[in-house]
Enzyme design. Sequence first.
Site, short mmCIF file in Angstrom:
data_model
loop_
_atom_site.label_atom_id
_atom_site.label_comp_id
_atom_site.label_asym_id
_atom_site.label_seq_id
_atom_site.Cartn_x
_atom_site.Cartn_y
_atom_site.Cartn_z
N TYR A 153 1.32 5.10 9.32
CA TYR A 153 2.57 5.89 9.24
C TYR A 153 3.69 5.05 9.46
CZ TYR A 153 6.39 9.39 10.26
OH TYR A 153 7.55 9.78 10.45
N LYS A 157 6.73 3.93 6.80
CA LYS A 157 8.36 4.07 6.72
C LYS A 157 9.04 2.79 6.98
CE LYS A 157 8.30 8.57 7.28
NZ LYS A 157 8.96 9.46 6.42
#
Length: 205
Positions: A153, A157
Site C-alpha cells: 500500500y 501511494k
Amino acid sequence: MDILDFTGKVVLVTGGARGVGRGITQSFLDRGATVVICGRNAPDTPSKGKGGEAHFIAADVRDAGQVEAMMAEIEKTFGRLDVAINNAGGAPPSDPSTVSPRFSESIIKLNLIAPLFVSQYANAIMQKQETGGSIVNIASVTVPRPEPQTAAYGAAKAGLCNLTTAHALAWAPKVRVNAIIAGLIRTELAHLHYGDEEGIAKVAA
C-alpha cells in the site's frame, strides 16, 4: 468571489460512498457542486446537500474499460468534469513476509493503477474545457513514514505521488494535479490500523 462556491461545477469522487470519500462528497455537495460518486456498490443512504443528491455510477476503477464508460456517461449526462478526486483505495494490514503475490498485486492496482486510469480519462475531458480542471490524488502518511504491515500500500501511494508530479508537468496549464497526505481521519475503518479507542486517541493527540 467565493472560491469555495462550486455551484455549476461537476465533481467526481471515486469511493465516495463511505469513509474519507463520503466526507469529501458531502463537502462538495454543501458547496453547491454536482457530485458523481463511483464504486462497486451504491450507498444505502445517498449523500445530499446544496448541490442535490450525489449521483452514483457503478464502476470498478481497477478496470480501464469501466472507467472509460463512466467518464463517457459523466460527459454525456453533465457535459463537463471540473474536479476528479482519486480517493478509492486502502489496504488491510498484512505480513510482508507471508502476503500472497495476488494480494500485493490487487493493492497496487487499486491504489496506483486505478488513479492512473481515472486521471487519464478525466484529463481528456478537462483539456477540452476553457476552464480546464483539477485532479486530486489522496495519498497517505505511509509515503514519508513506511509501515511494515502496509508495504504494498505504501509503495503504491509513493508511486501515486510520483505520478501526480508527472501528470502535473504533462497536463499544465489546463489541468492542475495535486496529491494530499493527511493525518489520522476518523472513519468506520480507523480501528483496523489504530486499534481500540485508546490507540486512536493516542494517534489523534
